[in-house]
Design a protein around this motif. Sequence first.
Motif, mmCIF file in Angstrom:
data_model
loop_
_atom_site.group_PDB
_atom_site.id
_atom_site.type_symbol
_atom_site.label_atom_id
_atom_site.label_comp_id
_atom_site.label_asym_id
_atom_site.label_seq_id
_atom_site.Cartn_x
_atom_site.Cartn_y
_atom_site.Cartn_z
ATOM 1 N N GLU A 98 0.923 -1.224 -0.085
ATOM 2 C CA GLU A 98 -0.048 0.248 0.104
ATOM 3 C C GLU A 98 0.956 1.252 -0.024
ATOM 4 O O GLU A 98 0.475 2.277 -0.633
ATOM 5 N N CYS A 99 2.052 1.216 0.596
ATOM 6 C CA CYS A 99 2.977 2.343 0.684
ATOM 7 C C CYS A 99 3.259 2.583 -0.614
ATOM 8 O O CYS A 99 3.564 3.751 -1.390
ATOM 9 N N GLN A 100 3.883 1.697 -1.472
ATOM 10 C CA GLN A 100 4.196 1.793 -2.723
ATOM 11 C C GLN A 100 3.279 2.061 -3.803
ATOM 12 O O GLN A 100 3.373 3.238 -4.633
ATOM 13 N N TYR A 101 1.836 1.951 -3.614
ATOM 14 C CA TYR A 101 0.648 2.396 -4.233
ATOM 15 C C TYR A 101 0.631 3.926 -3.960
ATOM 16 O O TYR A 101 0.392 4.533 -5.048
ATOM 17 N N GLN A 102 0.330 4.109 -2.691
ATOM 18 C CA GLN A 102 0.220 5.618 -2.204
ATOM 19 C C GLN A 102 1.304 6.486 -2.993
ATOM 20 O O GLN A 102 1.087 7.856 -3.087
ATOM 21 N N GLN A 104 3.503 6.063 -5.461
ATOM 22 C CA GLN A 104 4.035 5.683 -6.763
ATOM 23 C C GLN A 104 4.546 6.949 -7.487
ATOM 24 O O GLN A 104 5.531 6.431 -8.516
ATOM 25 N N GLY A 105 3.993 7.816 -7.483
ATOM 26 C CA GLY A 105 4.198 9.049 -8.214
ATOM 27 C C GLY A 105 4.879 10.008 -7.719
ATOM 28 O O GLY A 105 4.934 11.383 -8.009
ATOM 29 N N ARG A 106 5.532 9.838 -6.469
ATOM 30 C CA ARG A 106 6.197 10.858 -5.808
ATOM 31 C C ARG A 106 7.655 10.517 -5.739
ATOM 32 O O ARG A 106 8.128 9.380 -6.274
ATOM 33 N N ARG A 107 8.452 11.544 -5.175
ATOM 34 C CA ARG A 107 9.940 11.344 -5.540
ATOM 35 C C ARG A 107 10.409 10.306 -4.732
ATOM 36 O O ARG A 107 11.481 9.878 -5.069
ATOM 37 N N TRP A 108 10.020 10.122 -3.500
ATOM 38 C CA TRP A 108 10.209 9.078 -2.754
ATOM 39 C C TRP A 108 8.853 8.029 -2.874
ATOM 40 O O TRP A 108 7.745 8.272 -2.675
ATOM 41 N N ALA A 130 7.062 8.380 9.490
ATOM 42 C CA ALA A 130 5.851 8.326 10.304
ATOM 43 C C ALA A 130 4.799 7.491 9.388
ATOM 44 O O ALA A 130 4.118 6.490 10.057
ATOM 45 N N PHE A 131 4.812 7.820 8.375
ATOM 46 C CA PHE A 131 3.792 6.928 7.125
ATOM 47 C C PHE A 131 4.039 5.523 7.361
ATOM 48 O O PHE A 131 3.188 4.597 7.516
ATOM 49 N N THR A 132 5.271 4.952 7.054
ATOM 50 C CA THR A 132 5.640 3.525 7.330
ATOM 51 C C THR A 132 5.349 2.923 8.226
ATOM 52 O O THR A 132 4.759 1.794 8.460
ATOM 53 N N ARG A 261 -2.861 8.431 3.969
ATOM 54 C CA ARG A 261 -2.066 9.236 3.050
ATOM 55 C C ARG A 261 -2.495 10.582 3.302
ATOM 56 O O ARG A 261 -1.508 11.677 3.126
ATOM 57 N N ASP A 262 -3.837 10.848 3.557
ATOM 58 C CA ASP A 262 -4.360 12.300 3.835
ATOM 59 C C ASP A 262 -3.828 12.816 5.269
ATOM 60 O O ASP A 262 -3.348 13.943 5.429
#
Length: 374
Positions: A98-102, A104-108, A130-132, A261-262
């Motif tokens: 889910e982290c990779q999906y959220q 996927q279009g970001r610099r990290w 924090a998100f991980t 993500r929000d």
Amino acid sequence: MASSSVFRFLVLLAALIWILADEKNVTRERKRSPINGSWFNMGLMEFEKWSNQSGIFTERSRLCARIRGLTPGQRRVCRRHKDHMPVVSDGVKKGIGECQYQFQGRRWNCTVMGETVFGPLTFIASRETAFTHAITAAGVSVAVSRACRDGRLTSCGCGTGPRPRNLHSDWVWGGCGDDLEYGYKFTEGFVDIREREGKVKRGSREQGRQLMNRHNNEAGRRAVIAKSRVTCKCHGVSGSCSLITCWQQLASFREIGDYLRDRYEGATEVKVSRRGKLRLRNPRYSLPTAQDLVYLEESPNYCVKNESLGSLGTSGRECNRTSLGLDGCSLLCCGRGYNTKKIMMKERCQCKFHWCCHVKCNTCVKSTELYTCK
């Protein structure tokens, strides 16, 4: 004049020695710190192969000793609940995916870099870290709650949550719902115990990191409960719906990922006080709730490659030329520009159904452009 120059030289030398010693101490602390995301590597382990071995969940099994990254407290929990470990692994896998999906279009973009999964990034108390922590804690909570409902764990079963007050009086509160309470409690005990182990100095960076991790783990678990819903089903002859049964059910993990993500977007920067409490770094902002994410340090520069900081850079990443968002070539490529490459793609086209019973298609060649960051 000469004595003044010597004095300046000695001051500069002392300052240099102090800086180098401080950096060395920080590096040493980071290397020995038990609070990084090393237990995330459970999401990369193949428990399916282990589960085929006889006696893998018995008292004499060495399963817990074979799982790298666990603290002594986590190993104790593992020994008491060996059958939970494959489920925990599934939960971490959910979190990583889910982290990779959220992102996927970001610099990290949540790149997996080794045994600690997200690499040196976990040493930096950034909003990405924090998100991980939140998404993996949520993943484990979801996996354990669902495994209870499915009868895969011996210490729990169907959910026994209280009946909602606004549920229709004629409807039956029953069925076999997801055991959210057990999933929450087990995840809290297994994940957070690593943050409580070891003595740290009050008000120190280490204590701040412990408090940050615990806060974000809690936010992940609460996200699971916040997004759960009451589900009902009709029973009766010929769809008469003479009886309605309701139960508590987990939301899809994509909904939980969107929710977190929000929270990442609105994460709050904090600092640790001398009394060992998290405080707002900027008092003008509102206090974070238990559902919000918090971080202690600014994120590293993800535009350029720096493996020591966990940044692979964005060079070579595919970008969207027409997008104005984070996945657009302008932002993702950090102003360096992008390369354009024409590629030919083969795809099925002009498909026709022939009686009876097959579909016949032609192969069409389509030209498209691929944009990658310089």
